[in-house]
Design an enzyme around this catalytic site. Structure first.
Site, PDB file in Angstrom:
ATOM      1  N   GLY A  16       0.811  -1.224   0.000  1.00  0.00           N
ATOM      2  CA  GLY A  16       0.000   0.000   0.000  1.00  0.00           C
ATOM      3  C   GLY A  16       0.838   1.263   0.000  1.00  0.00           C
ATOM      4  N   VAL A  18       1.089   3.516   2.388  1.00  0.00           N
ATOM      5  CA  VAL A  18       1.828   3.640   3.651  1.00  0.00           C
ATOM      6  C   VAL A  18       2.925   2.579   3.710  1.00  0.00           C
ATOM      7  CG1 VAL A  18       1.671   3.518   6.172  1.00  0.00           C
ATOM      8  CG2 VAL A  18      -0.143   4.654   4.886  1.00  0.00           C
ATOM      9  N   ARG A  43      -4.756 -10.768  -2.941  1.00  0.00           N
ATOM     10  CA  ARG A  43      -4.590 -10.112  -4.256  1.00  0.00           C
ATOM     11  C   ARG A  43      -3.137  -9.902  -4.641  1.00  0.00           C
ATOM     12  NH1 ARG A  43      -8.809  -7.213  -1.884  1.00  0.00           N
ATOM     13  NH2 ARG A  43      -7.288  -5.874  -0.875  1.00  0.00           N
ATOM     14  N   ARG A 103      -6.893   3.034  18.654  1.00  0.00           N
ATOM     15  CA  ARG A 103      -6.313   4.302  19.131  1.00  0.00           C
ATOM     16  C   ARG A 103      -6.941   4.822  20.421  1.00  0.00           C
ATOM     17  NH1 ARG A 103      -6.486   6.949  13.245  1.00  0.00           N
ATOM     18  NH2 ARG A 103      -4.646   5.936  12.381  1.00  0.00           N
ATOM     19  N   CYS A 132      -3.019  10.696  10.530  1.00  0.00           N
ATOM     20  CA  CYS A 132      -2.045  11.617   9.915  1.00  0.00           C
ATOM     21  C   CYS A 132      -2.305  13.086  10.257  1.00  0.00           C
ATOM     22  CB  CYS A 132      -2.031  11.425   8.403  1.00  0.00           C
ATOM     23  SG  CYS A 132      -3.659  11.140   7.704  1.00  0.00           S
ATOM     24  N   GLN A 159      -6.697  18.009   2.944  1.00  0.00           N
ATOM     25  CA  GLN A 159      -5.979  16.738   2.959  1.00  0.00           C
ATOM     26  C   GLN A 159      -5.762  16.149   1.558  1.00  0.00           C
ATOM     27  OE1 GLN A 159      -8.125  15.578   7.138  1.00  0.00           O
ATOM     28  NE2 GLN A 159      -7.142  13.875   6.106  1.00  0.00           N
ATOM     29  N   SER A 162      -3.472  10.921  -1.248  1.00  0.00           N
ATOM     30  CA  SER A 162      -2.670   9.743  -0.877  1.00  0.00           C
ATOM     31  C   SER A 162      -3.053   9.236   0.508  1.00  0.00           C
ATOM     32  CB  SER A 162      -1.173  10.045  -0.945  1.00  0.00           C
ATOM     33  OG  SER A 162      -0.852  11.099  -0.072  1.00  0.00           O
ATOM     34  N   ARG A 245     -11.078  16.977   1.755  1.00  0.00           N
ATOM     35  CA  ARG A 245     -10.146  16.337   0.798  1.00  0.00           C
ATOM     36  C   ARG A 245      -9.958  17.246  -0.402  1.00  0.00           C
ATOM     37  NH1 ARG A 245      -7.358  12.044   2.259  1.00  0.00           N
ATOM     38  NH2 ARG A 245      -9.192  10.774   2.684  1.00  0.00           N
ATOM     39  N   HIS A 252      -0.562  16.994   3.683  1.00  0.00           N
ATOM     40  CA  HIS A 252      -1.767  17.552   4.300  1.00  0.00           C
ATOM     41  C   HIS A 252      -1.457  18.967   4.816  1.00  0.00           C
ATOM     42  CE1 HIS A 252      -3.689  13.780   3.954  1.00  0.00           C
ATOM     43  NE2 HIS A 252      -3.804  13.417   5.210  1.00  0.00           N
ATOM     44  N   ASN A 326       1.887  13.514   4.692  1.00  0.00           N
ATOM     45  CA  ASN A 326       0.959  12.645   5.425  1.00  0.00           C
ATOM     46  C   ASN A 326       1.391  11.188   5.444  1.00  0.00           C
ATOM     47  OD1 ASN A 326       0.123  13.384   2.593  1.00  0.00           O
ATOM     48  ND2 ASN A 326      -1.083  11.513   2.837  1.00  0.00           N
TER      49      ASN A 326
HETATM   50  P1  NAP Z   1      -3.683   1.300   0.350  1.00  0.00           P
HETATM   51  O1  NAP Z   1      -2.710   2.021  -0.476  1.00  0.00           O
HETATM   52  O2  NAP Z   1      -5.067   1.077  -0.154  1.00  0.00           O
HETATM   53  O3  NAP Z   1      -3.064  -0.119   0.785  1.00  0.00           O
HETATM   54  C1  NAP Z   1      -3.780  -1.054   1.536  1.00  0.00           C
HETATM   55  C2  NAP Z   1      -2.846  -2.184   1.930  1.00  0.00           C
HETATM   56  O4  NAP Z   1      -3.551  -3.089   2.776  1.00  0.00           O
HETATM   57  C3  NAP Z   1      -2.366  -3.000   0.747  1.00  0.00           C
HETATM   58  O5  NAP Z   1      -1.069  -3.475   1.008  1.00  0.00           O
HETATM   59  C4  NAP Z   1      -3.373  -4.140   0.722  1.00  0.00           C
HETATM   60  O6  NAP Z   1      -2.893  -5.300   0.081  1.00  0.00           O
HETATM   61  C5  NAP Z   1      -3.494  -4.397   2.218  1.00  0.00           C
HETATM   62  N1  NAP Z   1      -4.698  -5.145   2.527  1.00  0.00           N
HETATM   63  C6  NAP Z   1      -5.970  -4.879   2.160  1.00  0.00           C
HETATM   64  N2  NAP Z   1      -6.806  -5.836   2.609  1.00  0.00           N
HETATM   65  C7  NAP Z   1      -6.051  -6.723   3.298  1.00  0.00           C
HETATM   66  C8  NAP Z   1      -6.314  -7.944   3.973  1.00  0.00           C
HETATM   67  N3  NAP Z   1      -7.532  -8.422   4.081  1.00  0.00           N
HETATM   68  N4  NAP Z   1      -5.262  -8.598   4.546  1.00  0.00           N
HETATM   69  C9  NAP Z   1      -4.018  -8.117   4.448  1.00  0.00           C
HETATM   70  N5  NAP Z   1      -3.691  -6.977   3.807  1.00  0.00           N
HETATM   71  C10 NAP Z   1      -4.697  -6.294   3.233  1.00  0.00           C
HETATM   72  O7  NAP Z   1      -3.893   2.045   1.744  1.00  0.00           O
HETATM   73  P2  NAP Z   1      -2.836   2.894   2.592  1.00  0.00           P
HETATM   74  O8  NAP Z   1      -2.993   4.319   2.273  1.00  0.00           O
HETATM   75  O9  NAP Z   1      -1.479   2.281   2.521  1.00  0.00           O
HETATM   76  O10 NAP Z   1      -3.445   2.729   4.021  1.00  0.00           O
HETATM   77  C11 NAP Z   1      -3.516   1.474   4.644  1.00  0.00           C
HETATM   78  C12 NAP Z   1      -4.121   1.659   6.025  1.00  0.00           C
HETATM   79  O11 NAP Z   1      -3.216   2.391   6.818  1.00  0.00           O
HETATM   80  C13 NAP Z   1      -5.417   2.479   6.019  1.00  0.00           C
HETATM   81  O12 NAP Z   1      -6.521   1.668   5.786  1.00  0.00           O
HETATM   82  C14 NAP Z   1      -5.402   3.104   7.361  1.00  0.00           C
HETATM   83  O13 NAP Z   1      -6.016   2.280   8.329  1.00  0.00           O
HETATM   84  C15 NAP Z   1      -3.938   3.264   7.648  1.00  0.00           C
HETATM   85  N6  NAP Z   1      -3.484   4.644   7.378  1.00  0.00           N
HETATM   86  C16 NAP Z   1      -3.100   5.357   8.411  1.00  0.00           C
HETATM   87  C17 NAP Z   1      -2.699   6.634   8.219  1.00  0.00           C
HETATM   88  C18 NAP Z   1      -2.353   7.448   9.388  1.00  0.00           C
HETATM   89  O14 NAP Z   1      -2.844   8.509   9.456  1.00  0.00           O
HETATM   90  N7  NAP Z   1      -1.546   7.039  10.300  1.00  0.00           N
HETATM   91  C19 NAP Z   1      -2.656   7.210   6.970  1.00  0.00           C
HETATM   92  C20 NAP Z   1      -3.054   6.463   5.887  1.00  0.00           C
HETATM   93  C21 NAP Z   1      -3.464   5.165   6.140  1.00  0.00           C
HETATM   94  P3  NAP Z   1      -3.274  -5.648  -1.459  1.00  0.00           P
HETATM   95  O15 NAP Z   1      -2.166  -5.066  -2.291  1.00  0.00           O
HETATM   96  O16 NAP Z   1      -3.266  -7.137  -1.454  1.00  0.00           O
HETATM   97  O17 NAP Z   1      -4.599  -5.057  -1.744  1.00  0.00           O
HETATM   98  C1  3JM Z   2      -6.628   6.595   7.212  1.00  0.00           C
HETATM   99  O1  3JM Z   2     -10.415   0.624   8.046  1.00  0.00           O
HETATM  100  C2  3JM Z   2     -10.293   1.214   6.984  1.00  0.00           C
HETATM  101  O2  3JM Z   2     -10.973   0.984   5.989  1.00  0.00           O
HETATM  102  C3  3JM Z   2      -9.223   2.275   6.894  1.00  0.00           C
HETATM  103  C4  3JM Z   2      -9.731   3.640   6.992  1.00  0.00           C
HETATM  104  C5  3JM Z   2      -8.606   4.649   7.105  1.00  0.00           C
HETATM  105  C6  3JM Z   2      -8.070   5.033   8.338  1.00  0.00           C
HETATM  106  C7  3JM Z   2      -8.483   4.343   9.587  1.00  0.00           C
HETATM  107  O3  3JM Z   2      -9.584   4.617  10.098  1.00  0.00           O
HETATM  108  O4  3JM Z   2      -7.704   3.522  10.071  1.00  0.00           O
HETATM  109  C8  3JM Z   2      -8.106   5.226   5.942  1.00  0.00           C
HETATM  110  C9  3JM Z   2      -7.118   6.188   6.008  1.00  0.00           C
HETATM  111  C10 3JM Z   2      -7.092   6.021   8.391  1.00  0.00           C
HETATM  112  C11 3JM Z   2      -6.554   6.491   9.692  1.00  0.00           C
HETATM  113  O5  3JM Z   2      -5.346   6.626   9.801  1.00  0.00           O
HETATM  114  O6  3JM Z   2      -7.311   6.781  10.603  1.00  0.00           O
END
Ligand code: NAP
Ligand code: 3JM
Length: 348
Positions: A16, A18, A43, A103, A132, A159, A162, A245, A252, A326
């Site tokens: 992903g 992150v 996937r 959290r 973030c 925001q 990404s 957004r 951000h 972010n």
């Molecule tokens: P992303 O680009 O959509 O990537 C999602 C990742 O999760 C991909 O590696 C995906 O794998 C994997 N995934 C999805 N379903 C899964 C499952 N059932 N089992 C294992 N892995 C799975 O999203 P992202 O922006 O990197 O964000 C990922 C998560 O990080 C968010 O949903 C959120 O909770 C958190 N996040 C936190 C912050 C923060 O503020 N700290 C910011 C952004 C995101 P595939 O390639 O196989 O689909």
């Molecule tokens: C940032 O659970 C989900 O589908 C992820 C939603 C999400 C989150 C979250 O709530 O964990 C997307 C992007 C965040 C976050 O950091 O709070």
């Protein structure tokens, strides 16, 4: 790093937006890795990812993926963390979770190392990385809290896409291209990639991030409100948030209004206070048109602060503009800093 030990590291969500930056941060900061395990959904299982010149094959994340893992970074959404984080802890791993799953659990530390590193001492296997938008704001609020106390915060965010993952980035570019070519667009990811309505993000601004709660605030806004109080240990702090957004790829921005409890510092004194704080760069010179911009924050570790002004009506009111990458301080960098702090404090 205080020791010579190395650690077996797993990344859940390695494919992903992150996950990619977690790999960059672990490499750039030379985190002491012994073995690296890259996990995703079915996937992406089988996909190859290169880390420090070595090729790794991504595996599907399963409960048994965490045998022999010392530290597991989770960034695959809240439901994956809820399903697998406790399994990882059962196998002896410490989990650093980037999702909103844990959290607000009072038994789980919610940590921004510049602000509340000491909270790590009480961890029970899971440490939560804040949202973030919260992280960059509390980094800038902490020096003001320490010096003057805080009574009120009102934030509006701008925001980047990404923050909603790789599919949202693709959607912004595809819509932009289609619109410029006079073609139809078919939004399907933003504002929320569920079965709710979807809106155009290209050339637009969407005042919804995450789902709506019954009180009229979105979940993203409630994350900022509740997480800020927890991290700063200020349950009584008044906080309001509006999260928007924008069609910005990464970085951000936040317009923040703060009321301090004591004192009436000048703009110059606030600039000096923020300049000497860890993780902050002040970019604030209206005459030179110097202020933080998201395009300049991309790839940087710092939180940038500018447009610092005294409120015109309230002596204790301060306005500022806060920008950060972010995916770095907002997610991957903060998580790796948590891991580094655990190593330093011999808590891993
Ligand atoms: P992303 O680009 O959509 O990537 C999602 C990742 O999760 C991909 O590696 C995906 O794998 C994997 N995934 C999805 N379903 C899964 C499952 N059932 N089992 C294992 N892995 C799975 O999203 P992202 O922006 O990197 O964000 C990922 C998560 O990080 C968010 O949903 C959120 O909770 C958190 N996040 C936190 C912050 C923060 O503020 N700290 C910011 C952004 C995101 P595939 O390639 O196989 O689909
Ligand atoms: C940032 O659970 C989900 O589908 C992820 C939603 C999400 C989150 C979250 O709530 O964990 C997307 C992007 C965040 C976050 O950091 O709070």
């Amino acid at each position: 790093m205080s020791q010579n030990r190395t650690y077996n590291v797993a990344i859940v969500g390695a494919t992903g937006a992150v996950g990619e930056q977690l790999l960059n941060m672990l490499a750039n900061r030379n985190f002491p890795i012994n073995e690296l395990t890259l996990l995703s959904s079915k996937r992406s299982a089988g996909k190859k990812i290169t880390f420090k010149d070595k090729e790794y094959t991504v595996q599907e994340a399963k409960p048994e993926s965490f045998k022999q893992i010392d530290v597991a970074f989770f960034s695959a959404g809240g439901s994956v963390s809820k399903a697998l984080a406790h399994e990882a802890v059962k196998h002896g791993a410490v989990v650093i979770d980037n999702t909103s799953a844990f959290r607000m659990d009072p038994d789980i530390p919610l940590v921004v190392p510049e602000v509340n590193e000491q909270a790590l001492k009480n961890h029970n296997g899971i440490i939560a990385n804040p949202n973030c938008s919260t992280i960059q704001m509390v980094v800038a609020l902490e020096p003001l809290r320490k010096q003057y106390g805080l009574s009120k915060v009102i934030v509006s965010t701008y925001q980047a896409v990404s923050g909603a993952g790789v599919e949202a980035i693709d959607e912004m570019y595809e819509e932009s291209k289609a619109i410029l070519q006079g073609e139809a667009i078919h939004p399907k990811i933003l504002p929320v990639s569920s079965d709710e309505k979807h809106y155009q993000i290209a050339f637009n601004a969407i005042p919804q991030i995450d789902k709506f709660e019954d009180n009229g605030y979105t979940f993203e806004e409630m994350k900022m409100i509740n997480e800020t109080k927890k991290i700063l240990s200020l349950p009584e702090l008044e906080v309001a948030a509006t999260c928007v957004r924008l069609p910005v790829e990464t970085g951000h921005s936040e317009s923040v209004y703060v009321e301090i409890k004591e004192g009436s510092p000048t703009v110059n004194e606030i600039q000096q206070l923020l300049e000497k704080a860890d993780g902050i760069v002040v970019q604030d010179n209206p005459k030179a048109q110097l202020y933080p911009l998201p395009v300049n924050a991309v790839g940087k570790n710092d939180v940038f602060v500018g447009r610092i002004r005294k409120d015109l009506d309230r002596e204790n009111g301060i306005h500022m503009w806060i920008v950060s990458d972010n995916l770095l301080k907002g997610a991957a960098l903060n998580s790796v800093q948590i891991a580094e702090s655990l190593v330093k404090q011999e808590l891993l």
